[in-house]
Design an enzyme around this catalytic site. Structure first.
Site, PDB file in Angstrom:
ATOM      1  N   SER A 119       1.106  -1.341  -0.036  1.00  0.00           N
ATOM      2  CA  SER A 119       0.183  -0.116  -0.150  1.00  0.00           C
ATOM      3  C   SER A 119       0.559   1.064  -0.125  1.00  0.00           C
ATOM      4  O   SER A 119       0.032   2.628  -0.209  1.00  0.00           O
ATOM      5  CB  SER A 119      -0.643   0.315   1.825  1.00  0.00           C
ATOM      6  OG  SER A 119      -0.422  -0.054   2.161  1.00  0.00           O
ATOM      7  N   ASN A 190      -3.922   6.112  -1.066  1.00  0.00           N
ATOM      8  CA  ASN A 190      -3.291   6.656   0.391  1.00  0.00           C
ATOM      9  C   ASN A 190      -2.287   7.831  -0.351  1.00  0.00           C
ATOM     10  O   ASN A 190      -2.449   8.520   0.527  1.00  0.00           O
ATOM     11  CB  ASN A 190      -2.056   5.292   0.066  1.00  0.00           C
ATOM     12  CG  ASN A 190      -3.299   4.223   1.144  1.00  0.00           C
ATOM     13  OD1 ASN A 190      -3.888   4.493   1.394  1.00  0.00           O
ATOM     14  ND2 ASN A 190      -2.729   3.120   1.337  1.00  0.00           N
TER      15      ASN A 190
HETATM   16  N1  CAA Z   1     -14.265 -10.041   4.660  1.00  0.00           N
HETATM   17  C1  CAA Z   1     -15.196 -10.967   4.010  1.00  0.00           C
HETATM   18  N2  CAA Z   1     -16.467 -10.053   3.577  1.00  0.00           N
HETATM   19  C2  CAA Z   1     -16.673  -9.910   4.810  1.00  0.00           C
HETATM   20  C3  CAA Z   1     -15.866  -8.512   6.082  1.00  0.00           C
HETATM   21  C4  CAA Z   1     -14.011  -9.185   5.543  1.00  0.00           C
HETATM   22  N3  CAA Z   1     -13.671  -8.732   6.032  1.00  0.00           N
HETATM   23  N4  CAA Z   1     -16.210  -8.248   6.204  1.00  0.00           N
HETATM   24  C5  CAA Z   1     -17.608  -7.932   6.580  1.00  0.00           C
HETATM   25  N5  CAA Z   1     -17.366  -9.017   5.310  1.00  0.00           N
HETATM   26  C6  CAA Z   1     -19.039  -9.762   4.874  1.00  0.00           C
HETATM   27  C7  CAA Z   1     -19.920  -9.945   6.204  1.00  0.00           C
HETATM   28  O1  CAA Z   1     -20.332 -11.509   5.987  1.00  0.00           O
HETATM   29  C8  CAA Z   1     -20.717  -8.740   5.923  1.00  0.00           C
HETATM   30  O2  CAA Z   1     -21.888  -9.869   6.712  1.00  0.00           O
HETATM   31  P1  CAA Z   1     -22.698 -10.557   7.965  1.00  0.00           P
HETATM   32  O3  CAA Z   1     -22.155  -9.353   9.335  1.00  0.00           O
HETATM   33  O4  CAA Z   1     -24.133 -10.439   7.578  1.00  0.00           O
HETATM   34  O5  CAA Z   1     -21.556 -11.027   8.086  1.00  0.00           O
HETATM   35  C9  CAA Z   1     -21.116  -8.673   4.697  1.00  0.00           C
HETATM   36  O6  CAA Z   1     -19.338  -8.499   4.374  1.00  0.00           O
HETATM   37  C10 CAA Z   1     -21.320  -6.714   4.953  1.00  0.00           C
HETATM   38  O7  CAA Z   1     -20.779  -6.099   6.124  1.00  0.00           O
HETATM   39  P2  CAA Z   1     -21.123  -5.437   7.046  1.00  0.00           P
HETATM   40  O8  CAA Z   1     -23.035  -4.797   7.274  1.00  0.00           O
HETATM   41  O9  CAA Z   1     -20.071  -4.981   7.790  1.00  0.00           O
HETATM   42  O10 CAA Z   1     -21.474  -4.204   5.116  1.00  0.00           O
HETATM   43  P3  CAA Z   1     -21.469  -2.622   5.248  1.00  0.00           P
HETATM   44  O11 CAA Z   1     -22.386  -2.713   4.452  1.00  0.00           O
HETATM   45  O12 CAA Z   1     -21.791  -1.881   7.036  1.00  0.00           O
HETATM   46  O13 CAA Z   1     -20.500  -2.165   5.198  1.00  0.00           O
HETATM   47  C11 CAA Z   1     -18.111  -1.777   4.325  1.00  0.00           C
HETATM   48  C12 CAA Z   1     -18.401  -2.236   5.645  1.00  0.00           C
HETATM   49  C13 CAA Z   1     -17.809  -1.620   3.090  1.00  0.00           C
HETATM   50  C14 CAA Z   1     -16.130  -1.550   4.908  1.00  0.00           C
HETATM   51  C15 CAA Z   1     -18.008  -0.144   4.778  1.00  0.00           C
HETATM   52  O14 CAA Z   1     -17.939   0.756   6.018  1.00  0.00           O
HETATM   53  C16 CAA Z   1     -16.666   0.804   4.112  1.00  0.00           C
HETATM   54  O15 CAA Z   1     -17.068   0.978   3.305  1.00  0.00           O
HETATM   55  N6  CAA Z   1     -16.000   1.516   4.842  1.00  0.00           N
HETATM   56  C17 CAA Z   1     -14.792   2.083   4.660  1.00  0.00           C
HETATM   57  C18 CAA Z   1     -13.683   0.860   4.155  1.00  0.00           C
HETATM   58  C19 CAA Z   1     -12.552   2.163   3.236  1.00  0.00           C
HETATM   59  O16 CAA Z   1     -12.694   2.448   3.258  1.00  0.00           O
HETATM   60  N7  CAA Z   1     -11.405   1.015   3.388  1.00  0.00           N
HETATM   61  C20 CAA Z   1     -10.207   1.234   2.992  1.00  0.00           C
HETATM   62  C21 CAA Z   1      -9.490   1.395   3.921  1.00  0.00           C
HETATM   63  S1  CAA Z   1      -7.593   1.698   3.492  1.00  0.00           S
HETATM   64  C22 CAA Z   1      -6.926   1.084   2.895  1.00  0.00           C
HETATM   65  O17 CAA Z   1      -7.277  -0.388   2.633  1.00  0.00           O
HETATM   66  C23 CAA Z   1      -5.804   1.044   2.243  1.00  0.00           C
HETATM   67  C24 CAA Z   1      -4.595   0.532   2.503  1.00  0.00           C
HETATM   68  O18 CAA Z   1      -3.709   0.225   1.989  1.00  0.00           O
HETATM   69  C25 CAA Z   1      -4.782   0.176   3.980  1.00  0.00           C
END
Ligand code: CAA
Length: 283
Positions: A119, A190
């Site tokens: 990343s 990032n």
């Molecule tokens: N892996 C696989 N499946 C997953 C999971 C995971 N880690 N986490 C959740 N799920 C599945 C689950 O089965 C979940 O359903 P249940 O809770 O019913 O079991 C389903 O996905 C839906 O999950 P949520 O209900 O938690 O989904 P949501 O609608 O609340 O959205 C989200 C979750 C997409 C994460 C949302 O909160 C979001 O967009 N958050 C922002 C995340 C973000 O900005 N990420 C970028 C980070 S920066 C980065 O990654 C860069 C780097 O280099 C470090």
């Protein structure tokens, strides 16, 4: 170039998510972890999320079984010899990645593509560990990989057009929304998100608010899907500090530097969700 078999090296949160995407998209996936135990943990995690999809009628039970049957686990890197594409998702340590790419180059066929999910490190520097940098690209997934649509397909200085386009095609087949970008520090997201999250952490002390209040401010006031403290806990405090330091080292912009508060958290072992405690506590 047709990709049938994908190797994923490192099955932590990112690697397991990438392996899940691979088997769901119909690829044979060979996942490599350093111990059988860690590999099994990743398989259980993938099986759990696929089971949730079945329970929610997003996937047929038979499709789940078929997908899981496409996953092979190994602790032996040479089991990746037949892979057409290897995606590296190990610890964000340049030395470890250089060593791994040197080994991968020896093991996989010369036409196979080598991708890094780094990343904040330079894909060009990682590619330089090999004598065939034209087949090295970045495939940067976002956390949680199965849920976040974006994949940055990173073109390093010497990446071949075909390697970039093949990686782009794989991301599309995984159901992602890939973009192509050049190998600049932090790529696109990032470069913007890291200093923004650092500003959020500084605002905790400046505005004298709690993580809960800051998270409410950014979800209710800026429309973020999750607050910055929840997000940094999800990404990992150590991962965020490392990315900040890597970008600061390259760009020398003060906002890239990790705020002392979060460095102290990292040093104290408060790593977020994965360690059970970060800005919040997790059971
Ligand atoms: N892996 C696989 N499946 C997953 C999971 C995971 N880690 N986490 C959740 N799920 C599945 C689950 O089965 C979940 O359903 P249940 O809770 O019913 O079991 C389903 O996905 C839906 O999950 P949520 O209900 O938690 O989904 P949501 O609608 O609340 O959205 C989200 C979750 C997409 C994460 C949302 O909160 C979001 O967009 N958050 C922002 C995340 C973000 O900005 N990420 C970028 C980070 S920066 C980065 O990654 C860069 C780097 O280099 C470090």
């Amino acid at each position: 170039m047709e990709i049938r078999r994908i190797g994923v090296v490192g099955l932590g949160a990112m690697g397991a998510g990438i392996a899940q995407l691979g088997i769901e998209a119909g690829y044979a996936v060979v996942g490599r972890e350093i111990s059988a135990d860690l590999g099994e943990r990743a398989r259980e995690r993938i099986a759990h999320f696929l089971e949730r999809k079945v329970e929610k009628d997003q996937l047929a039970a038979e499709e789940r079984e078929d997908a899981l049957a496409r996953l092979t686990l190994t602790t032996d890197l040479s089991a990746l010899a037949d892979c057409d594409l290897v995606i590296e998702a190990i610890v964000e340590d340049l030395g470890a990645k250089l060593e791994l790419f040197r080994e991968l180059e020896r093991i996989v066929r010369p036409e196979a593509i080598l991708a890094t999910n780094t990343s904040a490190l330079s894909v060009t520097e990682i590619a330089a560990a090999t004598s065939t940098p034209e087949r090295v690209v970045g495939m940067h997934f976002f956390n949680p990989a199965p849920l976040m649509p974006l994949v940055e397909i990173v073109r390093a200085e010497l990446s071949a057009e075909e390697a970039v386009e093949t990686a782009y095609g794989v991301a599309e087949r995984m159901g992602k929304r890939p973009i192509r970008c050049h190998d600049t520090p932090g790529f696109v997201v990032n470069r913007i998100l890291i200093p923004l999250l650092n500003d959020c952490i500084r605002a905790l002390d400046e505005a004298r608010v709690t993580p809960e209040v800051l998270d409410t401010a950014m979800t209710a006031g800026a429309g973020w899907p999750m607050g910055p403290c929840t997000l940094v806990d999800l990404v990992g405090i150590d991962v965020h500090v490392h990315a900040s330091e890597a970008l600061y080292e390259k760009l020398r912009e003060p906002r890239m530097a990790p705020p002392p508060r979060i460095v102290a958290m990292r040093n104290a072992g408060l790593l977020g969700r994965k360690s059970g405690r970060g800005f919040y506590r997790y059971d």
